[in-house]
Enzyme design. Structure first.
Site, mmCIF file in Angstrom:
data_model
loop_
_atom_site.group_PDB
_atom_site.id
_atom_site.type_symbol
_atom_site.label_atom_id
_atom_site.label_comp_id
_atom_site.label_asym_id
_atom_site.label_seq_id
_atom_site.Cartn_x
_atom_site.Cartn_y
_atom_site.Cartn_z
ATOM 1 N N SER A 7 122.657 63.162 57.683
ATOM 2 C CA SER A 7 122.262 63.160 59.093
ATOM 3 C C SER A 7 122.043 61.712 59.519
ATOM 4 O O SER A 7 121.892 60.818 58.678
ATOM 5 C CB SER A 7 120.995 63.993 59.305
ATOM 6 O OG SER A 7 119.959 63.593 58.430
ATOM 7 N N GLU A 9 120.219 58.872 62.480
ATOM 8 C CA GLU A 9 119.257 58.612 63.550
ATOM 9 C C GLU A 9 119.824 57.578 64.512
ATOM 10 O O GLU A 9 120.388 56.560 64.102
ATOM 11 C CB GLU A 9 117.941 58.089 62.966
ATOM 12 C CG GLU A 9 116.911 57.753 64.050
ATOM 13 C CD GLU A 9 115.639 57.134 63.501
ATOM 14 O OE1 GLU A 9 114.863 57.888 62.884
ATOM 15 O OE2 GLU A 9 115.430 55.918 63.673
ATOM 16 N N GLY A 99 103.451 59.129 66.248
ATOM 17 C CA GLY A 99 103.904 58.057 67.112
ATOM 18 C C GLY A 99 102.928 56.900 67.143
ATOM 19 O O GLY A 99 101.820 56.968 66.603
ATOM 20 N N ASP A 100 103.345 55.816 67.792
ATOM 21 C CA ASP A 100 102.528 54.611 67.911
ATOM 22 C C ASP A 100 102.055 54.438 69.341
ATOM 23 O O ASP A 100 102.797 54.705 70.285
ATOM 24 C CB ASP A 100 103.338 53.381 67.501
ATOM 25 C CG ASP A 100 103.844 53.478 66.074
ATOM 26 O OD1 ASP A 100 103.042 53.874 65.211
ATOM 27 O OD2 ASP A 100 105.024 53.171 65.840
ATOM 28 N N ALA A 114 100.067 64.234 63.671
ATOM 29 C CA ALA A 114 101.312 65.008 63.639
ATOM 30 C C ALA A 114 101.043 66.469 63.293
ATOM 31 O O ALA A 114 101.721 67.367 63.797
ATOM 32 C CB ALA A 114 102.285 64.392 62.636
ATOM 33 N N LYS A 156 100.446 68.357 57.483
ATOM 34 C CA LYS A 156 101.388 68.580 58.597
ATOM 35 C C LYS A 156 102.536 69.498 58.186
ATOM 36 O O LYS A 156 103.057 70.255 59.012
ATOM 37 C CB LYS A 156 101.886 67.260 59.186
ATOM 38 C CG LYS A 156 102.626 66.329 58.272
ATOM 39 C CD LYS A 156 102.861 65.001 59.010
ATOM 40 C CE LYS A 156 103.481 63.956 58.098
ATOM 41 N NZ LYS A 156 103.610 62.646 58.784
ATOM 42 N N PHE A 207 111.386 44.663 60.180
ATOM 43 C CA PHE A 207 111.197 46.117 60.223
ATOM 44 C C PHE A 207 110.297 46.580 59.070
ATOM 45 O O PHE A 207 109.401 47.397 59.247
ATOM 46 C CB PHE A 207 112.552 46.839 60.096
ATOM 47 C CG PHE A 207 113.391 46.833 61.342
ATOM 48 C CD1 PHE A 207 112.886 46.387 62.558
ATOM 49 C CD2 PHE A 207 114.698 47.286 61.307
ATOM 50 C CE1 PHE A 207 113.676 46.382 63.696
ATOM 51 C CE2 PHE A 207 115.494 47.295 62.433
ATOM 52 C CZ PHE A 207 114.974 46.836 63.637
ATOM 53 N N HIS A 257 119.380 60.822 55.150
ATOM 54 C CA HIS A 257 119.219 60.609 56.588
ATOM 55 C C HIS A 257 119.325 59.107 56.855
ATOM 56 O O HIS A 257 118.484 58.320 56.403
ATOM 57 C CB HIS A 257 117.858 61.133 57.056
ATOM 58 C CG HIS A 257 117.639 61.050 58.534
ATOM 59 N ND1 HIS A 257 118.247 61.923 59.430
ATOM 60 C CD2 HIS A 257 116.889 60.213 59.287
ATOM 61 C CE1 HIS A 257 117.863 61.624 60.661
ATOM 62 N NE2 HIS A 257 117.045 60.583 60.598
#
Length: 280
Positions: A7, A9, A99-100, A114, A156, A207, A257
């Protein structure tokens, strides 16, 4: 025959040039027959509209597209409206994240974790959505401890997730240990490793610093030694990441992914070395 499912992104483009680049990228990678593609958003859901537009265009192209949905800074009414729009458009796959917070935002929202978001989606929509969550083999950079991070991950998943995608890493042992530790906490869903192709030394280090992914010293030093030689960086990165993927597949990872950064070349080259896309 492809070894396992893959997959990709993508992120929603912000310019017309970006839109055209993503269309070209998507066209090349679609030939590799991914199981699905995911589409990110900005901090605090700041590009959620762009996420929806991008997802819908990909669906029209015949791809299964999974929008990322963050809960931080959003009310339940906000989340409810977004989920209803996705459902109305036939979207059945969601990547649910905390999220941020965008800089300057202090309001956390009604779903602070989450696990809260996963529970909310299940309460509102039952089994309509296939829900992915994130895992951190080298632990979330804000985690209090490795144990606390693992317990959050298990929480989660048990809130109703169908599968998980990990942050990228370059140490396969970290992934396999993470999977083993998660299984001991009762996590039974597939845990798919996230893969970051290496194309740019400075970008990769930035990153990785932000997300807590470790770049092994030997890899960092080799990349640094290439200076501005992009072809050398690309060739070395292709070897390193392909070998990582080969080990992951051989030792039982349920999928791969790829974080494409909206570019096709590096991801396509890795996948072709692994045996995807031949004859497609």
């Amino acid at each position: 025959m492809n070894p396992i499912e893959i997959s990709f992104e993508f992120f929603p483009p912000k310019t017309s040039e970006g839109v055209e680049k993503l269309r070209a990228t998507r066209g090349q990678l679609a030939r590799l027959k991914p199981k699905f593609v995911s589409v990110t958003f900005g901090a605090g859901g700041s590009t959620q509209e762009g996420t929806l537009d991008t997802v819908l265009e990909m669906v029209k192209d015949g791809l299964e597209a999974a929008p990322h949905l963050s809960c931080i800074g959003s009310s339940k009414d906000d989340l409810r409206a977004i989920l209803e729009r996705y459902r109305a458009n036939g979207i059945r796959h969601i990547v649910a994240l905390r999220g941020d917070l965008p800089s300057g935002m202090v309001e956390l929202g009604e779903c602070r974790h989450a696990s809260d978001l996963v529970s909310f989606i299940r309460a509102e929509h039952g089994d309509w959505f296939w829900i992915e969550v994130a895992g951190y083999p080298e632990y979330h950079p804000q985690a209090r401890s490795p144990r606390h991070d693992l317990e959050n991950f298990a929480r989660k998943v048990k809130a109703g997730a169908n599968s998980a995608i990990t942050q990228y890493f370059f140490n396969a042992d970290a992934y396999f240990r993470f999977v083993d530790d998660s299984r001991k906490l009762g996590v039974e869903v597939p845990i798919v490793p996230g893969i970051m192709p290496i194309t740019n030394y400075t970008q990769l280090m930035r990153f990785s610093e932000n997300c807590g992914a470790e770049v092994p010293r030997w890899i960092a030093r080799r990349l640094e030694s290439f200076g501005d030689d992009r072809e050398a960086i690309r060739a070395f990165g292709l070897d390193v990441v392909t070998q990582l993927c080969e080990r992951l597949v051989k030792e039982g990872a349920p999928g791969l992914h790829f974080y494409t950064l909206n570019g096709a070349a590096a991801t396509k080259a890795i996948c072709e070395r692994l045996g995807y896309g031949h004859g497609a």
